[in-house]
Scaffold this motif. Structure first.
Motif, PDB file in Angstrom:
ATOM      1  N   GLY A  79       0.814  -1.213   0.000  1.00 28.20           N
ATOM      2  CA  GLY A  79       0.000   0.000   0.000  1.00 28.20           C
ATOM      3  C   GLY A  79       0.843   1.257   0.000  1.00 28.20           C
ATOM      4  O   GLY A  79       0.407   2.304  -0.444  1.00 28.20           O
ATOM      5  N   GLY A  80       2.077   1.125   0.511  1.00 27.36           N
ATOM      6  CA  GLY A  80       2.955   2.297   0.586  1.00 27.36           C
ATOM      7  C   GLY A  80       3.634   2.608  -0.731  1.00 27.36           C
ATOM      8  O   GLY A  80       4.206   3.683  -0.889  1.00 27.36           O
ATOM      9  N   LEU A  81       3.581   1.691  -1.658  1.00 29.11           N
ATOM     10  CA  LEU A  81       4.258   1.894  -2.940  1.00 29.11           C
ATOM     11  C   LEU A  81       3.301   2.570  -3.905  1.00 29.11           C
ATOM     12  O   LEU A  81       2.321   1.967  -4.337  1.00 29.11           O
ATOM     13  N   GLN A  82       3.550   3.808  -4.199  1.00 27.92           N
ATOM     14  CA  GLN A  82       2.665   4.566  -5.081  1.00 27.92           C
ATOM     15  C   GLN A  82       3.297   4.717  -6.453  1.00 27.92           C
ATOM     16  O   GLN A  82       4.520   4.828  -6.576  1.00 27.92           O
ATOM     17  N   PRO A  83       2.473   4.722  -7.501  1.00 27.15           N
ATOM     18  CA  PRO A  83       3.023   4.923  -8.839  1.00 27.15           C
ATOM     19  C   PRO A  83       3.751   6.266  -8.935  1.00 27.15           C
ATOM     20  O   PRO A  83       3.302   7.259  -8.372  1.00 27.15           O
TER      21      PRO A  83
END
Ligand code: SF4
Ligand code: SF4
Length: 108
Positions: A79-83
């Motif tokens: 969830g912490g990895l954003q595009p």
């Protein structure tokens, strides 16, 4: 920042004539690079010891979408990895390359 005066004799006020708004980059359809290239150390349903780098997550569906998106068992790191343009590049190949380099650079 906003309307804070600049230092120095001349008071220049920062008033942008347009909103400094950068839209959130959208995840590319049918990519899945960030669910494959990096290692994940926390448990994933079906991968209790996490996921090695370069291995496709078992929760990544054939449509390259996360099967457990929004569910509590999805690792927090996902969830912490954003595009972002830096990570995602302009193709899956670019994303895989960037993520692989990041993985190597941060390996213990
Ligand atoms: S690397 Fe970027 S575009 Fe590809 S699946 Fe991850 S967030 Fe989406
Ligand atoms: S759990 Fe979902 S978001 Fe996380 S790596 Fe696996 S498929 Fe991707």
């Amino acid at each position: 920042m906003g309307d804070a005066p600049a230092s120095g004799a001349a008071r220049v006020y920062f008033r942008p004539s347009f909103p400094f708004y950068f839209p959130q980059m959208q995840c590319r359809d049918k990519c899945g690079a960030c669910c494959t290239a990096p290692s994940i150390t926390s448990p994933i349903p079906g991968m209790p010891d996490g996921k090695p780098a370069g291995v496709r997550c078992v929760q990544l569906g054939e449509d390259e979408r996360c099967r457990i998106f929004g569910r509590p068992e999805r690792p927090a790191v996902c969830g912490g990895l954003q595009p972002s343009s830096e990570m995602c590049g302009s193709s899956r190949q670019q994303a895989m390359l960037w993520l692989d380099q990041l993985e190597r650079a941060t390996a213990p």
